[in-house]
Scaffold this motif. Structure first.
Motif, short mmCIF file in Angstrom:
data_model
loop_
_atom_site.label_atom_id
_atom_site.label_comp_id
_atom_site.label_asym_id
_atom_site.label_seq_id
_atom_site.Cartn_x
_atom_site.Cartn_y
_atom_site.Cartn_z
N THR A 298 4.06 -6.16 -0.62
CA THR A 298 4.84 -4.94 -0.70
C THR A 298 5.87 -5.04 -1.81
O THR A 298 6.25 -6.12 -2.26
N SER A 301 11.89 -3.07 -1.07
CA SER A 301 12.00 -1.68 -0.66
C SER A 301 13.12 -1.48 0.34
O SER A 301 13.66 -2.44 0.91
N SER A 343 4.93 2.71 -5.21
CA SER A 343 4.16 2.62 -3.98
C SER A 343 4.57 1.38 -3.20
O SER A 343 5.21 0.47 -3.73
N SER A 344 4.16 1.34 -1.95
CA SER A 344 4.48 0.22 -1.09
C SER A 344 3.66 -1.02 -1.41
O SER A 344 4.01 -2.13 -1.01
N VAL A 345 2.54 -0.86 -2.13
CA VAL A 345 1.64 -1.97 -2.44
C VAL A 345 1.79 -2.37 -3.90
O VAL A 345 1.97 -1.51 -4.78
N PHE A 352 -3.69 -0.45 -4.53
CA PHE A 352 -2.53 0.23 -5.10
C PHE A 352 -2.90 1.68 -5.42
O PHE A 352 -3.91 1.96 -6.08
N ASP A 353 -2.08 2.64 -4.96
CA ASP A 353 -2.35 4.07 -5.18
C ASP A 353 -1.70 4.52 -6.49
O ASP A 353 -0.51 4.87 -6.53
N PRO A 457 -3.28 -4.81 2.68
CA PRO A 457 -2.26 -3.82 3.02
C PRO A 457 -2.31 -3.34 4.46
O PRO A 457 -1.31 -2.85 4.98
N PHE A 461 1.04 -2.71 6.42
CA PHE A 461 1.39 -1.41 6.97
C PHE A 461 1.56 -1.45 8.48
O PHE A 461 2.41 -0.76 9.04
N ASP A 503 -4.45 4.87 0.96
CA ASP A 503 -3.77 5.78 0.04
C ASP A 503 -2.95 6.81 0.82
O ASP A 503 -1.83 7.17 0.43
N GLN A 506 0.29 5.23 2.00
CA GLN A 506 1.25 5.07 0.90
C GLN A 506 1.92 6.40 0.55
O GLN A 506 3.14 6.47 0.35
#
Length: 553
Positions: A298, A301, A343-345, A352-353, A457, A461, A503, A506
Motif C-alpha cells: 500500500t 496513506s 491509489s492504495s496499491v 495498480f489502477d 492486494p 484490502f 480496481d 481502489q
C-alpha cells in the motif's frame, strides 16, 4: 493443479484472462529492487565473517505471528520461515513445502513438506506441527495477524509426517500469499506451548531459519549466529546450504544521520532507510552501494474512520483529500526519490489502477466549497473553520513505533497547508502503540497513517477496508460494499475478474476519501561495496534476511 505447471492453470482461463495474466507477469518482474550498476565489488560469495546492520527501528515484537511492524520483518526472517516463498516475478516457490497441488475447485491445497527440516531446538518439522500453527491462527480467541489472511481456512489434516491437506470454505485467490507471509511463519511446538506473547527473542521463540539468536540487548542490538545444519532455503534464494555469514548484528540507530555517519565511518556495514539528503553520500560513490526495493504494497496513506465526526461527513473527508498540493509536498520533502500516490496499491503491483492517476487532489477551491456546503462557514481567531462554535478538527493518531521515513514531517507539512488553504485543523499526534491498540479495540481511532507490506492486494484490502480486518472489525454498517468487492476479488484465480474487483475497491475508497494515499514508499539500503548478496523479499516489500549476504575479508 500444481504450482510447477502453469499450463494446467491456464486451461481454466479464457483468452482474455491469459492476456491479462501475461501482463501481470511482466509487471511482476519489476518488483525485485534496483542497485547502482556495478556498485558492489563483492562479486563472488565468500563464507565466513560478520556483518553489522544499522536499522531505524527496534522491533516492538519479535514473534512473526504477532508483529505488525514492517521494519521488524527483515530481522525476524533470520529465524522464522513460511511454507512457501514468493519470487520477484510473483510466482510462489518451494520453501518448507517442496511442492503443492490445488484442487480443480480451488478449495483443497495439498502441501508436501520437505523431510529434512528441523527447528533450531532440533525438533523435526512435521505436517502435524504446521497444522497446529494454522489452527491457532483461526482459533476463536486468536489475536494473531495471520487470522485475516486465513479467513477462508476451514480445516487441515496431516495425512502423514510430510503431507498437509488444507481445506478452504470457499476459493481464495490470496491464500498462497497468506501462506507465504511472515505472519504465517511456522513456530516450534515448544513455542506454541509457551506462555505469553513471545514478543521478546528468548529461547522460547523457536523457528526453522538459517540463524539463531546469539545475543540481545534491548534498546541496543540483536545478534544472530548461523546454523551449520541449515539446508532448506526458499526457492528464490541466491544459494542453498548454510548462510554465508557466521554472525550478523542489527544495531538500533533511529536517527538517520547517525546511521549514515556510522556507515561512512565504517562502524556498520549496511544501513536501511537512508535519509533523502544522505543519498548522495552513497549513490554512485566509490566504496559504497545504494539499493531500492519494490513498491507493491500500500501507499503511505491516511485511513480515516468514517464513523467519527467530523470525518463522518464525506464532504469533509474529500475536502481534506483535495485541500493541498500533494505533489509539491512530496517533491519538496523527498526530492524525487518516491512517487506521489493516487491509489492504495503500489505502481509495481500488476493490480495498480492507472485510471486513478490525475483524478483527485490539489483542488483548493473545490475543497472550500465542500466545507461551505457542510456548514463549516465560521472562522475563529486562529483562522480555522467553525460550526456551532466548534473548530473543524480531525485528529491523526500516529503510533510512535511505526514512524519512519520522516513521515511525521510530511504530516506536519500537510497540516500547515490545510490550515492555510481551507481552515481545517489536522491535529497530528504521535501516540504510543498501546494507545492505538486501545483505540482499535474501542473503535475510536480517528485517522491512522500506515502502509501494509504484502504483494497481494486482496490481503491488503481485507485488512484495512473490510469488517474482517483490523481497522473496521465487524463494522459491516460502513464496509458492506467493500466486503462484497474484496470477497469477489478472492473468489477465483482468474486475473481478469480479480482486477475488475480490485480496481473497484481502489476507486471506491479514494472516491469517498476514507483512504487518502500520499506516496509510494520504497525501502532504501546503502552498504559498503565489499558486501554482496543484499536483496529484497517481494512478499514483504522489505530487505530480505541476511541469509544470502556475504562480505569480502
Amino acid at each position: 493443479m500444481t504450482f510447477q505447471t502453469p499450463s494446467r492453470r491456464r486451461r481454466h482461463l479464457s483468452a482474455a484472462a491469459l492476456a491479462v495474466a501475461a501482463a501481470l507477469a511482466l509487471a511482476g518482474c519489476a518488483t525485485g529492487g534496483s542497485a547502482d550498476p556495478g556498485a558492489s565489488s563483492a562479486a563472488t560469495p565468500v563464507a565466513g565473517g560478520t556483518v553489522t546492520w544499522g536499522v531505524s527501528v527496534e522491533p516492538v515484537c519479535y514473534n512473526p505471528q504477532r508483529s505488525g511492524q514492517q521494519n521488524s520483518y527483515p530481522i525476524i526472517r533470520n529465524f522464522a520461515e513460511s511454507l512457501v516463498g514468493k519470487d520477484t516475478s510473483g510466482e510462489y516457490t518451494p520453501w518448507l513445502a517442496k511442492s503443492w497441488t490445488i484442487s480443480d475447485d480451488e478449495t483443497v491445497y495439498t502441501f508436501t513438506l520437505r523431510d529434512d527440516v528441523t527447528f533450531s531446538d532440533g525438533t523435526p518439522l512435521t505436517a502435524s506441527i504446521v497444522k497446529e500453527n494454522y489452527d491457532r491462527f483461526v482459533a476463536a480467541d486468536s489475536t494473531l495477524n495471520a487470522r485475516t489472511g486465513f479467513v477462508a481456512y476451514a480445516s487441515s489434516e496431516a495425512t502423514d509426517d510430510t503431507t498437509l491437506v488444507v481445506t478452504l470454505k470457499q476459493p481464495d485467490a490470496a491464500f498462497l500469499d497468506s501462506v507465504a507471509s511472515i505472519g504465517a511463519a511456522i513456530l516450534a511446538p515448544a513455542s506454541l506451548a509457551a506462555s505469553g506473547d513471545l514478543c521478546q527473542p528468548t529461547a522460547d521463540l523457536v523457528g526453522t531459519g538459517p540463524f539463531t539468536v546469539a545475543d540481545w540487548k534491548a534498546g541496543q542490538e540483536i545478534s544472530f549466529a548461523k546454523r551449520a545444519d541449515y539446508d532448506w532455503a526458499p526457492g528464490y534464494a541466491q544459494h542453498q546450504g548454510p548462510a554465508y555469514l557466521d554472525t550478523v548484528t542489527y544495531r538500533y540507530l533511529p536517527e538517520a544521520t547517525v546511521r549514515s555517519g556510522a556507515l561512512s565511518a565504517g562502524q556498520v556495514d549496511i544501513i536501511e532507510n537512508v535519509q533523502v539528503t544522505d543519498t548522495s553520500l552513497f549513490k554512485d560513490v566509490d566504496g559504497f552501494q545504494y539499493l531500492t526495493g519494490p513498491t507493491t504494497g500500500t501507499a503511505f496513506s491516511l485511513n480515516i474512520n468514517t464513523r467519527i465526526a467530523p470525518a463522518n461527513d464525506v464532504r469533509v473527508r474529500q475536502a481534506l483529500r483535495d485541500g493541498f498540493d500533494l505533489d509539491a509536498l512530496i517533491q519538496g520533502q523527498y526530492q524525487g526519490t518516491v512517487q506521489r500516490a493516487y491509489s492504495s496499491v503500489g505502481p509495481d503491483s500488476p493490480y495498480f489502477d492507472k485510471d486513478l492517476v490525475g483524478t483527485w487532489g490539489n483542488d483548493v477551491d473545490g475543497a472550500n466549497k465542500l466545507l461551505d456546503e457542510a456548514g463549516w462557514t465560521g472562522r475563529d481567531s486562529d483562522g480555522y473553520r467553525t460550526k456551532d462554535g466548534e473548530r473543524l478538527t480531525i485528529v491523526v493518531g500516529y503510533p510512535e513505533p511505526y514512524v519512519r521515513d520522516e513521515r511525521d514531517v510530511l504530516l506536519q507539512g500537510i497540516k500547515a497547508k490545510l490550515k492555510e488553504n481551507i481552515g481545517l485543523n489536522l491535529d497530528v499526534q504521535i501516540i504510543t502503540g498501546a494507545a492505538f491498540s486501545d483505540a482499535l479495540a474501542s473503535q475510536t481511532w480517528t485517522v491512522y497513517p500506515n502502509t501494509l507490506p504484502t504483494a497481494d492486494p486482496s490481503n491488503l484490502f481485507r485488512s484495512i477496508f473490510t469488517s474482517s480486518g483490523f481497522l473496521y472489525a465487524k463494522a459491516t454498517d460502513v464496509t458492506a460494499d467493500l466486503d462484497a468487492l474484496v470477497a469477489e476479488s478472492r473468489a477465483t484465480i482468474d486475473p481478469v475478474a480479480r482486477k475488475k474487483a480490485l480496481d473497484a475497491v481502489q476507486a471506491s475508497v479514494v472516491g469517498d476519501a476514507r483512504y487518502i494515499p500520499l506516496y509510494h514508499p520504497v525501502y532504501t539500503v546503502a552498504a559498503k561495496s565489499t558486501v554482496g548478496g543484499i536483496s529484497f523479499e517481494p512478499q514483504l516489500d522489505s530487505p530480505a534476511s541476511s541469509y544470502d549476504i556475504w562480505i569480502q575479508p
